[in-house]
Design a protein around this motif. Sequence first.
Motif, PDB file in Angstrom:
ATOM      1  N   VAL A  23       9.255  -2.666   9.681  1.00  0.00           N
ATOM      2  CA  VAL A  23      10.251  -3.491   8.998  1.00  0.00           C
ATOM      3  C   VAL A  23       9.943  -3.512   7.508  1.00  0.00           C
ATOM      4  N   TRP A  24      10.968  -3.212   6.708  1.00  0.00           N
ATOM      5  CA  TRP A  24      10.842  -3.256   5.249  1.00  0.00           C
ATOM      6  C   TRP A  24      11.647  -4.443   4.725  1.00  0.00           C
ATOM      7  N   TYR A  36       6.102  -4.207   7.115  1.00  0.00           N
ATOM      8  CA  TYR A  36       5.399  -4.850   8.218  1.00  0.00           C
ATOM      9  C   TYR A  36       5.505  -3.971   9.461  1.00  0.00           C
ATOM     10  N   ASP A  37       4.507  -4.064  10.329  1.00  0.00           N
ATOM     11  CA  ASP A  37       4.593  -3.427  11.626  1.00  0.00           C
ATOM     12  C   ASP A  37       5.607  -4.180  12.475  1.00  0.00           C
ATOM     13  N   HIS A  38       6.014  -3.582  13.606  1.00  0.00           N
ATOM     14  CA  HIS A  38       7.041  -4.172  14.472  1.00  0.00           C
ATOM     15  C   HIS A  38       6.778  -5.644  14.780  1.00  0.00           C
ATOM     16  N   ASP A  39       5.560  -5.975  15.176  1.00  0.00           N
ATOM     17  CA  ASP A  39       5.233  -7.365  15.492  1.00  0.00           C
ATOM     18  C   ASP A  39       4.121  -7.897  14.598  1.00  0.00           C
ATOM     19  N   GLY A  40       3.974  -7.278  13.420  1.00  0.00           N
ATOM     20  CA  GLY A  40       2.904  -7.677  12.514  1.00  0.00           C
ATOM     21  C   GLY A  40       3.235  -8.920  11.718  1.00  0.00           C
ATOM     22  N   THR A  41       2.227  -9.616  11.275  1.00  0.00           N
ATOM     23  CA  THR A  41       2.393 -10.822  10.467  1.00  0.00           C
ATOM     24  C   THR A  41       1.822 -10.666   9.065  1.00  0.00           C
ATOM     25  N   ARG A  42       1.205  -9.524   8.791  1.00  0.00           N
ATOM     26  CA  ARG A  42       0.673  -9.253   7.458  1.00  0.00           C
ATOM     27  C   ARG A  42       1.204  -7.903   6.971  1.00  0.00           C
ATOM     28  N   ALA A  45       1.923  -2.342   3.799  1.00  0.00           N
ATOM     29  CA  ALA A  45       2.132  -1.557   2.578  1.00  0.00           C
ATOM     30  C   ALA A  45       3.065  -2.318   1.648  1.00  0.00           C
ATOM     31  N   THR A  46       2.913  -2.089   0.349  1.00  0.00           N
ATOM     32  CA  THR A  46       3.794  -2.683  -0.655  1.00  0.00           C
ATOM     33  C   THR A  46       4.148  -1.621  -1.690  1.00  0.00           C
ATOM     34  N   LEU A  47       5.437  -1.447  -1.946  1.00  0.00           N
ATOM     35  CA  LEU A  47       5.911  -0.504  -2.948  1.00  0.00           C
ATOM     36  C   LEU A  47       6.441  -1.261  -4.155  1.00  0.00           C
ATOM     37  N   GLN A  48       6.234  -0.715  -5.331  1.00  0.00           N
ATOM     38  CA  GLN A  48       6.672  -1.335  -6.573  1.00  0.00           C
ATOM     39  C   GLN A  48       8.009  -0.748  -7.023  1.00  0.00           C
ATOM     40  N   ASP A  49       8.877  -1.617  -7.517  1.00  0.00           N
ATOM     41  CA  ASP A  49      10.196  -1.200  -8.000  1.00  0.00           C
ATOM     42  C   ASP A  49      10.486  -1.919  -9.317  1.00  0.00           C
ATOM     43  N   PRO A  50       9.657  -1.701 -10.333  1.00  0.00           N
ATOM     44  CA  PRO A  50       9.710  -2.491 -11.562  1.00  0.00           C
ATOM     45  C   PRO A  50      11.021  -2.351 -12.326  1.00  0.00           C
TER      46      PRO A  50
END
Length: 256
Positions: A23-24, A36-42, A45-50
Amino acid sequence: KLEGKLTNFAGPSSICTDDAGHVWILESQTSKIVEYDHDGTRPIATLQDPGYWPNDCAVNPKNGDLAVANVFMADAPGSSLGNLVVYKKAKGKPHAFTTTAMNNEMFVTYDPNGNLFVDGFASYNDFALVELAAGSKSLTSVTIDQSISPGDTADVKWDGKYLAIGDASVNALYQIQVSGTHGKTVGTTSLDGVSSGYLSHICFPKVTRKTGQPGRVIVPNNTTVGYWAYPAGGNVKRRVVKSLLFALGCAVSEVP
């Protein structure tokens, strides 16, 4: 029923998923895209879009590229007009695409062949649709035979057979068959009972084998999320989530 909550976001505006069920979430106010992973809570990965307000995203089913439609941020240093950015394999720094046919890229979707479609605003808020064909390095304008009210551009999503393009002024989804640089309207789905002006991001569950299209469309609508028969439309079939502050985006995460 509610399975869980993800919190501490800075103004999330939309959400999309990939074939792995990841999930993005677009954190528009901080110009970030968080995975996030399918059932993840943390976040994994994080991508920057400045310099931009990421408004919508889609994942290429062919190669895993992540496309993000960016709206112009007046208060962001160095920002100009909106654009489309594509993160190869959903990683690293993106490649940016612009076109004179569109000032603000609003919504994005891929078809099964990896062709990317973007709708948004041209000058004076007129509707515009462009395509980034698979393997292409430039955006191409697509003219459709359906009038969409200026300033009421809504989501574009692949429905299994056609592009589904929303028009918030009439609360409808148009099924558009694209051939080359032209699109023909082959059907209309009326969403009765949708609060006027709140038709924005939509999502589809998996398509059915019988028709090649999903049997329903899920619509965030002001304070609720519900689903309508698709492509038949009509009255809402069920309100799935109620009493939200502002329902803006939705996505279906399925694990292979």
